[in-house]
Write an enzyme that holds these catalytic residues in place. Structure first.
Site: not given
Length: 153
Positions: A67-69
């Protein structure tokens, strides 16, 4: 102590210990980390479980959900565009993407969106995994969705 697998040198033993500790105390169910230096894999450490029932161990080839990379990369790209005068942090997103202005989002600025003040931390409706990588479908859902909280609050 949680079993940790893989290969690493003594230099990366603290990393293996930190991963084991994180799994042991429940911060992570399972995880893996790979470290490369100048193109050489110097540590590949993994352990824990792939499932909440703790039936399937984390393996060397386990695929994590990330997530959110892309946030850091996006922030740098936006900063470059602002620096070059191609974008302004204070412009409403709807000025760039008109459909985004629906459902009470017309005043949300680029800065608000980047700083998690837009009330759009995720999508409010469940959707099929088949949709997750469908750019047009996701953009349509984001444009139509109302903020989950009052923007800029």
């Amino acid at each position: 102590m949680t079993d940790i697998h893989g290969r690493w040198t003594q230099r990366f033993a603290p990393l293996a210990e930190a991963l084991a500790h994180s799994i042991e105390i429940g911060d992570d169910l399972g995880a893996g980390v790979a470290v490369t230096i100048e193109g050489e894999l110097v540590a590949h450490i993994f352990g824990g479980w792939q499932d909440r029932q703790k039936q399937t161990p984390w393996a060397e080839q386990s695929l994590p959900c990330i997530f959110s990379s892309g946030k850091a990369v996006l922030a740098v790209l936006v900063a470059r565009a602002v620096e070059q005068g191609l974008l302004d942090y204070e412009v409403p997103v709807a000025d760039i993407w008109p459909e985004f202005g629906a459902a009470g989002k017309s005043e949300i600025t680029v800065a608000m969106a980047l700083s998690h003040q837009a009330g759009l931390c995720g999508l409010s409706e469940e959707m099929s995994p088949a949709t997750w990588l469908d750019w047009d479908a996701i953009c349509t859902k984001i444009a139509a969705q109302a903020p989950l909280w009052e923007p800029n609050a």
